[in-house]
Design a protein around this motif. Structure first.
Motif, mmCIF file in Angstrom:
data_model
loop_
_atom_site.group_PDB
_atom_site.id
_atom_site.type_symbol
_atom_site.label_atom_id
_atom_site.label_comp_id
_atom_site.label_asym_id
_atom_site.label_seq_id
_atom_site.Cartn_x
_atom_site.Cartn_y
_atom_site.Cartn_z
ATOM 1 N N ILE A 64 -45.206 -12.861 102.399
ATOM 2 C CA ILE A 64 -46.290 -12.132 101.738
ATOM 3 C C ILE A 64 -45.851 -10.704 101.444
ATOM 4 O O ILE A 64 -46.431 -10.043 100.601
ATOM 5 N N ASP A 70 -44.806 -16.041 94.598
ATOM 6 C CA ASP A 70 -45.862 -16.992 94.259
ATOM 7 C C ASP A 70 -45.642 -18.262 95.076
ATOM 8 O O ASP A 70 -44.504 -18.722 95.220
ATOM 9 N N TYR A 116 -47.281 -19.146 104.997
ATOM 10 C CA TYR A 116 -47.548 -18.202 103.899
ATOM 11 C C TYR A 116 -49.054 -18.110 103.641
ATOM 12 O O TYR A 116 -49.617 -17.011 103.562
ATOM 13 N N SER A 119 -50.912 -16.311 106.449
ATOM 14 C CA SER A 119 -50.699 -14.873 106.399
ATOM 15 C C SER A 119 -51.472 -14.226 105.265
ATOM 16 O O SER A 119 -51.974 -13.109 105.412
ATOM 17 N N CYS A 120 -51.570 -14.911 104.150
ATOM 18 C CA CYS A 120 -52.365 -14.391 103.026
ATOM 19 C C CYS A 120 -53.829 -14.262 103.430
ATOM 20 O O CYS A 120 -54.483 -13.281 103.081
ATOM 21 N N LYS A 121 -54.327 -15.243 104.155
ATOM 22 C CA LYS A 121 -55.738 -15.206 104.596
ATOM 23 C C LYS A 121 -55.981 -14.054 105.566
ATOM 24 O O LYS A 121 -57.042 -13.430 105.535
ATOM 25 N N ASP A 123 -54.500 -11.234 105.481
ATOM 26 C CA ASP A 123 -54.444 -9.996 104.710
ATOM 27 C C ASP A 123 -55.692 -9.763 103.856
ATOM 28 O O ASP A 123 -55.880 -8.682 103.333
ATOM 29 N N GLU A 124 -56.512 -10.781 103.700
ATOM 30 C CA GLU A 124 -57.690 -10.657 102.824
ATOM 31 C C GLU A 124 -58.752 -9.773 103.436
ATOM 32 O O GLU A 124 -58.944 -9.584 104.556
#
Length: 124
Positions: A64, A70, A116, A119-121, A123-124
């Motif tokens: 991330i 992507d 991935y 980790s994106c979740k 960071d939200e």
């Protein structure tokens, strides 16, 4: 296979020959191959997900931090791995060999994908 992916890692101006010799590329590739090695070494583990998945998910989660990365690049990478294996193994890349490595790469990339996404979740 997908030259635009090189931009994410800062190699967009390099030809393949120079890129594969670059220390940062070699370090990145080495880390990934260590993860593949861990999966292969533990392939007969009774709890592969406990022994290997956290390593792969951590590796996926680190991506991330790559601006422009992507999630679809993971599938491109999986296809590229099989293409490289076929080139390197030549006649030894039998249908059985291809099937076995495909299973390894599917496992590795799916665990990577999970890390991935998780980790994106966060960071939200």
């Amino acid at each position: 296979m997908a030259p635009f992916v090189k931009e994410v890692f800062g190699f967009q101006c390099m030809k393949k020959e120079a890129m594969v010799l670059h220390p940062r590329f070699r370090l990145h590739a080495g880390r990934f191959m260590q993860a593949v090695g861990a999966a292969v070494e533990n392939i007969h583990s009774t709890d592969l997900d406990k022994d290997v998945a956290p390593i792969l998910q951590t590796l996926g989660g680190r991506h991330i931090g790559f601006n422009g990365f992507d999630i679809d690049y993971i599938d491109v990478f999986k296809r590229a791995l099989l293409e490289v294996w076929e080139e390197e193994l030549g006649d030894e890349f039998t249908p059985e060999c291809q099937k076995a490595w495909s299973k390894v790469f599917v496992y590795v990339t799916e665990k990577f994908r999970i890390g991935y996404v998780q980790s994106c979740k966060k960071d939200e």
